[in-house]
Structure formats: C-alpha cells, structure tokens
Design a protein around this motif. Structure first.
Motif, PDB file in Angstrom:
ATOM      1  N   LEU A  18      37.482  87.607 -16.167  1.00 37.78           N
ATOM      2  CA  LEU A  18      36.142  87.168 -15.642  1.00 37.78           C
ATOM      3  C   LEU A  18      35.369  86.328 -16.657  1.00 37.78           C
ATOM      4  N   PRO A  19      35.732  84.965 -16.382  1.00 39.68           N
ATOM      5  CA  PRO A  19      35.131  84.055 -17.299  1.00 39.68           C
ATOM      6  C   PRO A  19      33.380  83.737 -17.115  1.00 39.68           C
ATOM      7  N   PHE A  20      32.933  83.519 -18.152  1.00 35.17           N
ATOM      8  CA  PHE A  20      31.255  83.512 -18.096  1.00 35.17           C
ATOM      9  C   PHE A  20      31.118  82.385 -18.839  1.00 35.17           C
ATOM     10  N   ALA A  21      29.842  81.685 -18.537  1.00 34.36           N
ATOM     11  CA  ALA A  21      29.376  80.408 -19.198  1.00 34.36           C
ATOM     12  C   ALA A  21      27.917  80.530 -19.470  1.00 34.36           C
ATOM     13  N   ARG A  22      27.431  79.530 -20.120  1.00 36.56           N
ATOM     14  CA  ARG A  22      26.051  79.518 -20.546  1.00 36.56           C
ATOM     15  C   ARG A  22      25.172  79.431 -19.040  1.00 36.56           C
ATOM     16  N   GLY A  23      24.121  79.532 -19.439  1.00 36.25           N
ATOM     17  CA  GLY A  23      23.074  79.148 -18.273  1.00 36.25           C
ATOM     18  C   GLY A  23      23.075  80.316 -17.250  1.00 36.25           C
ATOM     19  N   PHE A  24      23.122  79.996 -15.935  1.00 38.40           N
ATOM     20  CA  PHE A  24      22.844  80.923 -14.860  1.00 38.40           C
ATOM     21  C   PHE A  24      24.353  80.956 -14.293  1.00 38.40           C
ATOM     22  N   ASN A  25      24.715  82.179 -14.209  1.00 38.41           N
ATOM     23  CA  ASN A  25      26.263  82.696 -13.580  1.00 38.41           C
ATOM     24  C   ASN A  25      25.694  83.512 -12.378  1.00 38.41           C
ATOM     25  N   VAL A  26      26.357  83.398 -11.180  1.00 36.09           N
ATOM     26  CA  VAL A  26      26.165  84.187 -10.113  1.00 36.09           C
ATOM     27  C   VAL A  26      27.442  84.588  -9.693  1.00 36.09           C
ATOM     28  N   LEU A  27      27.381  85.935  -9.107  1.00 37.44           N
ATOM     29  CA  LEU A  27      28.508  86.636  -8.375  1.00 37.44           C
ATOM     30  C   LEU A  27      28.212  86.880  -6.960  1.00 37.44           C
ATOM     31  N   SER A  28      29.122  86.390  -6.134  1.00 37.51           N
ATOM     32  CA  SER A  28      28.765  86.838  -4.779  1.00 37.51           C
ATOM     33  C   SER A  28      30.079  87.216  -4.212  1.00 37.51           C
ATOM     34  N   GLY A  29      29.759  87.613  -2.766  1.00 41.77           N
ATOM     35  CA  GLY A  29      30.926  88.170  -2.182  1.00 41.77           C
ATOM     36  C   GLY A  29      30.497  89.126  -0.801  1.00 41.77           C
ATOM     37  N   GLU A  30      31.438  89.334  -0.060  1.00 38.28           N
ATOM     38  CA  GLU A  30      31.186  90.315   1.161  1.00 38.28           C
ATOM     39  C   GLU A  30      30.671  91.511   0.606  1.00 38.28           C
ATOM     40  N   THR A  31      29.853  92.372   1.620  1.00 35.78           N
ATOM     41  CA  THR A  31      29.375  93.570   1.364  1.00 35.78           C
ATOM     42  C   THR A  31      30.640  94.538   1.076  1.00 35.78           C
ATOM     43  N   GLY A  32      30.676  95.375  -0.034  1.00 38.30           N
ATOM     44  CA  GLY A  32      32.032  96.441  -0.304  1.00 38.30           C
ATOM     45  C   GLY A  32      33.139  95.628  -0.882  1.00 38.30           C
ATOM     46  N   ALA A  33      32.874  94.194  -1.248  1.00 41.08           N
ATOM     47  CA  ALA A  33      34.030  93.887  -1.766  1.00 41.08           C
ATOM     48  C   ALA A  33      34.461  94.296  -3.471  1.00 41.08           C
ATOM     49  N   GLY A  34      33.437  94.895  -3.839  1.00 40.63           N
ATOM     50  CA  GLY A  34      33.522  95.046  -5.157  1.00 40.63           C
ATOM     51  C   GLY A  34      32.592  94.585  -6.380  1.00 40.63           C
ATOM     52  N   LYS A  35      31.220  94.028  -5.929  1.00 40.91           N
ATOM     53  CA  LYS A  35      30.506  93.313  -6.820  1.00 40.91           C
ATOM     54  C   LYS A  35      30.001  94.535  -7.660  1.00 40.91           C
ATOM     55  N   SER A  36      29.686  95.633  -7.208  1.00 37.54           N
ATOM     56  CA  SER A  36      28.875  96.630  -8.073  1.00 37.54           C
ATOM     57  C   SER A  36      29.810  96.982  -9.076  1.00 37.54           C
ATOM     58  N   ILE A  37      31.181  97.143  -8.789  1.00 38.85           N
ATOM     59  CA  ILE A  37      32.008  97.522  -9.842  1.00 38.85           C
ATOM     60  C   ILE A  37      31.949  96.630 -11.067  1.00 38.85           C
ATOM     61  N   VAL A 516      38.613  88.604  -8.263  1.00 40.21           N
ATOM     62  CA  VAL A 516      37.425  87.550  -8.769  1.00 40.21           C
ATOM     63  C   VAL A 516      37.846  86.287  -9.350  1.00 40.21           C
ATOM     64  N   GLY A 517      37.178  85.283  -8.800  1.00 44.93           N
ATOM     65  CA  GLY A 517      37.501  83.862  -9.066  1.00 44.93           C
ATOM     66  C   GLY A 517      36.279  83.068  -9.119  1.00 44.93           C
ATOM     67  N   VAL A 518      36.519  81.917  -9.826  1.00 45.78           N
ATOM     68  CA  VAL A 518      35.549  80.860 -10.187  1.00 45.78           C
ATOM     69  C   VAL A 518      35.554  79.937  -9.081  1.00 45.78           C
ATOM     70  N   VAL A 519      34.465  79.443  -8.361  1.00 46.42           N
ATOM     71  CA  VAL A 519      34.614  78.641  -7.272  1.00 46.42           C
ATOM     72  C   VAL A 519      33.828  77.435  -7.308  1.00 46.42           C
ATOM     73  N   ASP A 520      34.264  76.362  -7.193  1.00 45.95           N
ATOM     74  CA  ASP A 520      33.386  74.876  -7.544  1.00 45.95           C
ATOM     75  C   ASP A 520      33.819  73.817  -6.244  1.00 45.95           C
ATOM     76  N   ALA A 521      33.144  72.884  -6.289  1.00 43.48           N
ATOM     77  CA  ALA A 521      33.505  71.691  -5.161  1.00 43.48           C
ATOM     78  C   ALA A 521      33.536  72.464  -3.757  1.00 43.48           C
ATOM     79  N   ASP A 522      34.275  72.094  -3.149  1.00 42.92           N
ATOM     80  CA  ASP A 522      34.591  72.433  -1.615  1.00 42.92           C
ATOM     81  C   ASP A 522      34.598  74.051  -1.635  1.00 42.92           C
ATOM     82  N   ALA A 523      35.204  74.452  -2.663  1.00 43.59           N
ATOM     83  CA  ALA A 523      35.209  76.076  -2.277  1.00 43.59           C
ATOM     84  C   ALA A 523      33.708  76.753  -2.457  1.00 43.59           C
ATOM     85  N   ARG A 524      33.095  76.231  -3.338  1.00 44.17           N
ATOM     86  CA  ARG A 524      31.839  76.746  -3.328  1.00 44.17           C
ATOM     87  C   ARG A 524      30.918  76.288  -2.384  1.00 44.17           C
TER      88      ARG A 524
END
Length: 572
Positions: A18-37, A516-524
C-alpha cells in the motif's frame, strides 16, 4: 512519514503493498471490504497486542511491514538512536510477525521487543478511532487533552510524583506513630524481654552443644569401659586382631616368595595392620581421657534449664528468643528517640507537602492559561464543522484537596444552540456533534504534535452533507503540517484527498481476499460517484462526483499539496 505499508496473510488480506504520499491520504471502499484491517495492520505495527486469530485462513503467520521516511526529522532520528535503532539515509522499516503462540518484531532488520516497537510507534503514528469520541466524555480524557494543549504533561507527572511522595511519607509517619503507641503501651513487657533474654546470653545452637556434652558426662563409665574393651580386642593378647594380622603377614610373605604378584595383596594387609594399630592407640587415649566431672555436669544441667526456660518463654527456640530481643530493642528505640525521629519525619513530610503544593500551583497556572486559549481555538473551528452557534468552555473547579492529578477537575462545557447555557459535554452532545468536537480538538492538538502521521479511522460517523465537506477541508488543512490518512465512507471527505486508495473484497482459490489500489482520474470519479450513493457508471452520478472533486483539485493545486500519483497496486 509513512511511505509504504506491506501486509501478508492478515485476516482476509493475502498480500498487498500500500503506497502512501505526503498530504491527505484517503481509503474508501464498500462496507465489509476490509478497511478496518488496514488500521489493524497499522496498530500491530505500532505495538498493539496480537492474537493468532488475525492470521489468514490456511496461512502459518501474518506479517506487517511499514516503511517510514524520517528525512528532515533529526529529533525523531535522535530518539530512535537512543533506543539503539539506526536509520541510514533517514529510512526506518518496522516489521511485525504474528504466528501461533508467539509474535516477533524488527526495526531495520534488528529484533526488538514489543515494548520498544510500541514506544517507537507512538512517536511515528497516532491513530484516532471512533471510540475516542466516546472517550471524550470521560473526565480523565478531557484533562489529558487540556494538558497536552497546555504542554503540561511534564508538570502533571511532577504533581503525580510529588503526590505519591507525600502519600509514602504520610504512610511511614502513620506507621511510626502506631508502632510508637504500641511500644509505649507494652514498654514494661519490652524491657522485661530485653532484661531476661540479655541476661541469659543466649547463642543460637548452644542447646545442642550443651546436650551433647551432657550426654557424654552422664555415660562416663560406659564410654570409658567400651573404649578400653574395643582397644583390647585389637591389641590385647595372642588372639587379638593385630596379633592374628601379624600371623597372616608372615603367611603372605612366604607366598610372595613363591609368587611376587602377591606383593600388592601383602601391602594391603600391612596397611590394614597400621590403621588398626592407630585405632587401638586412639581408643586407649580416649578411655584414659574420659573422667567423671560432677561439677561440670551440674553446671550443664543449670545452663540447659536456663536455655529451655528462656527459649520456651520467648518463642520456643533460641533463635526465636533472640528475634524477640532484637524486636524489643527496636521498639524501645522508637520511644528513646521519639522526639528526634518525629522532628525529622515532620520536617520531611512538610517539605514534601510544600513541594506538592508548589507543583500543583504550577500545573494550575498552566491549565488556567491554556483553558481559555483551547476554548477559543475550538470555538473558532466549530462553525466550519456545521456548528455555527456552538460555544465551548473548559471549566476548572478547585478540589477540596490536591490529588494525584492536581488541584482542580477539568470539565468540557458546550452550548450548541443560541440562548442555551453551557453544560457538560456528556449531557448535551449527540454522536455526530461529539465526533465533530473531537475532530476540532484533534486538529488543534495536531498543530502542536510532533507525530508525523495521523490516522483517522471513520471519525466522520454521524455527519454528512455540507458538514462532510467542512470536515474534509479541515483534514486537508491538518495535512499541510502532517501526513494524514483517513478511512472514510463520505464522498465529501474523499474528494479532498491528495491520494485516494480503494479497498475491494474478492475471492481467490475459494478464499475471500481484500485488494487495495490507488485510484486517479476517471477511476476516482467512479469511486466518488459510488460513495455518493448513486450508480458509479451513471453520467449524472459521475457529473456530481466531478463537481465535488473540482474545488478539491483547485485547492490542492493552489496549496501545492498534490502528491505524485502511484500506479495502481493490487495484491499478488
């Protein structure tokens, strides 16, 4: 900051980076997808207790690794160096492995204890979860927040140490007073113990020595006769043992002339003859030395009676009587030196109390100064969190006596509607309001906190709409000074991110997995559209998502905070 998080065989995660960047990072996903993990993985990495239950089904161990870039943070590098952890080129890799029955941890490849991992984790990452909003209702949590804002943690620890010192000295003082009163009440008996046991001049083990000598003098005739008889059996006449051994020696000498191999046997016989001859002399000497001594026997009888009488009276044994003597002397010493000891004790106790009062007054001053500043800072943020009429106060109420946490209680007071008096936070705030007040406090504290990475785990519970936009803007503002990672279900917050990650649940070889994947442009755009509750592929939903993302992108561009985008990463 946290550069990368690697997870393998944790819960439903098989393997991901899982790559992180400076500034504001956000993780989203459907309920139960594994965000809490993901938050669970970070918690493990920062020293939280681990259980084998977190290991993915079918795997032998779960592994979590975090790569931290500490460039430009000489303070953190010095702190780690003090713990024996070197950070070449400013990079630190923390690793935690959980297997059945044990866990292991490493820092830059060197094994470390869970305690060291936790202490390192605390200076690198702070995790704010939903439960912390409820903790905000606790008076102790409110006091900790005020002390953190006032930079008074050291002062608070000094008060606690001073309080414990006063308590310890007070207990010792009371114990001495009780002991002295008890000694005074039985002083006559104590002096009797000292006089009688001292006069007896007891010595531990003396009774056994007296009994041994007493038995010997009681049986002089038997001992003398028996020793003489034994000596005669060895060397008395031609039938005695030594005479018969002499005959045996002559016989062996004759045999040796025929077989020199018997020389060793003959030497053994000669050795036995010399030893028995020495034994005979010792027995003769002992028989002559044993003599009647009625006077000594009488002395031993008297001494034995004295030892038994004093021992039985004062504990049953010489050792017990001697212990009572020592204790009696100690208690009497309390009486003999009571004035001097009381003066020393009172002086030490008074000094400790004065020190406590001084430390508590210093802490009170810090809290009093900070209370107004904290209240003003929170009130400034409340309108931007959807509480335009919110008023916040920090009430300090003097206690009847200084306690381990100081001379006052700390209570957060709020009024969320015009014309209503401020009341304690636990009696007025709803869940959503509480979350926003907590976020305001965390935002304020973050400005003073040296921890580089802040994790917000769904602290947006109970809010939405325009308030969500305001919360996202606030998190983005915090990210100007810290790396921020928020796990959220609100599109309004996700739209403000500099770096957007999405977790999705799938299946591999019949076993549930999380990717988990990074989304940008249309995917975001599609992800934000999904979060808005519409059809992610609908042009209307996507238009709404683009509209939401547009001001966020402008703000990021203007603040020059946009992070470099990383290629989508899937679990392998």
């Amino acid at each position: 900051m946290l550069v990368e998080l690697r997870v393998r065989d944790l819960a439903i995660i098989e393997s991901l980076s899982l790559p992180f960047a400076r500034g504001f990072n956000v993780l989203s996903g459907e309920t139960g997808a594994g965000k809490s993990i993901i938050v669970g993985a970070l918690s493990l990495l920062t020293g939280e207790r681990a259980s084998a239950e977190v290991i993915r089904t079918g795997a032998e161990r779960a592994v979590v690794e975090g790569v931290f870039d500490l460039s430009g943070r000489a303070d953190l590098q010095a702190l780690l160096d003090a713990r024996g952890i070197e950070c070449p080129e400013g990079l630190l890799v923390l690793k935690r492995e959980v297997a059945a029955g044990r866990t292991r941890a490493w820092a830059n490849g060197s094994p470390v204890t869970a305690g060291i991992l936790a202490s390192v984790g605390r200076v690198l990452v702070t995790i704010h979860g939903q439960h912390e909003s409820q903790e905000l209702l606790d008076a102790e949590a409110q006091r900790r927040i005020l002390d953190a804002f006032a930079e008074a943690r050291t002062a608070a620890m000094a008060v606690r140490d001073a309080y414990e010192t006063v308590g310890r000295l007070g207990q010792a003082r009371e114990h001495r007073a009780r002991a002295r009163a008890a000694a005074s009440a039985r002083a006559e008996w104590l002096r009797h113990v000292v006089d009688e046991v001292s006069a007896a001049e007891l010595r531990d083990g003396e009774l056994a020595e007296v009994d041994e000598e007493h038995r010997r003098l009681q049986h002089v005739a038997e001992l003398r006769g028996g020793a003489a008889q034994a000596a005669a059996l060895l060397d008395g006449d031609d039938d005695a043992v030594l005479a018969r051994l002499a005959v045996m020696d002559r016989h062996l000498a004759a045999l040796e002339r025929m077989d020199p191999g018997l020389a060793r046997v003959r030497e053994m016989g000669e050795a036995a003859w010399y030893q028995l001859q020495e034994l005979a002399r010792e027995l003769d000497a002992y028989a002559e030395s044993v003599a009647d001594d009625p006077e000594r026997l009488a002395t031993l009888d008297a001494r034995r009676a004295q030892i038994l009488r004093v021992s039985r009276k004062f504990g049953g044994t010489e050792a017990a009587a001697l212990d009572q003597l020592a204790e009696a002397r100690r208690e009497l010493a309390l009486l003999d030196d009571s004035d001097g000891e009381d003066a020393r004790s009172e002086a030490e106790f008074a000094t400790a109390r004065a020190r406590l009062a001084e430390q508590a007054a210093h802490l009170t001053a810090l809290r009093g100064s900070a209370a107004t500043r904290l209240a003003n800072a929170v009130e400034t943020l409340l309108p931007s969190l959807g509480l335009p009429d919110g008023r916040f106060q920090v009430a300090l109420r003097a206690l009847d006596a200084i306690g381990p946490d100081g001379a006052e209680s700390v209570t957060f007071m709020v009024s969320l509607n015009v014309g209503h008096a401020a009341r304690p936070l636990d009696r007025i705030a709803s869940g959503g309001e509480l979350s926003r007040i907590m976020l305001a406090l965390q935002t304020i504290l973050a400005r003073r906190d040296g921890v580089p990475t802040l994790i917000f785990d769904e602290v947006d519970a109970g809010i939405g709409g325009s308030v969500g936009l305001q919360v996202g803007a606030m998190m983005h503002a915090v990210a100007q000074h810290h790396q921020v990672f928020a796990i959220t279900h609100l599109a309004q917050i996700a739209a403000r991110a500099d770096h957007h990650l999405v977790v999705a649940k799938g299946a591999r070889a019949g076993v549930t997995t999380a990717d988990v994947g990074v989304v940008d442009a249309d995917a975001r755009v599609r992800e934000v559209a999904r979060m808005l509750g519409g059809d992610a592929e609908s042009p209307v939903s996507q238009a709404h998502a683009r509209e939401l993302l547009a001001p966020a992108r402008v703000a990021a561009r203007d603040a020059d905070l946009s992070a470099p985008r990383t290629a989508r990463t899937r679990s392998r």
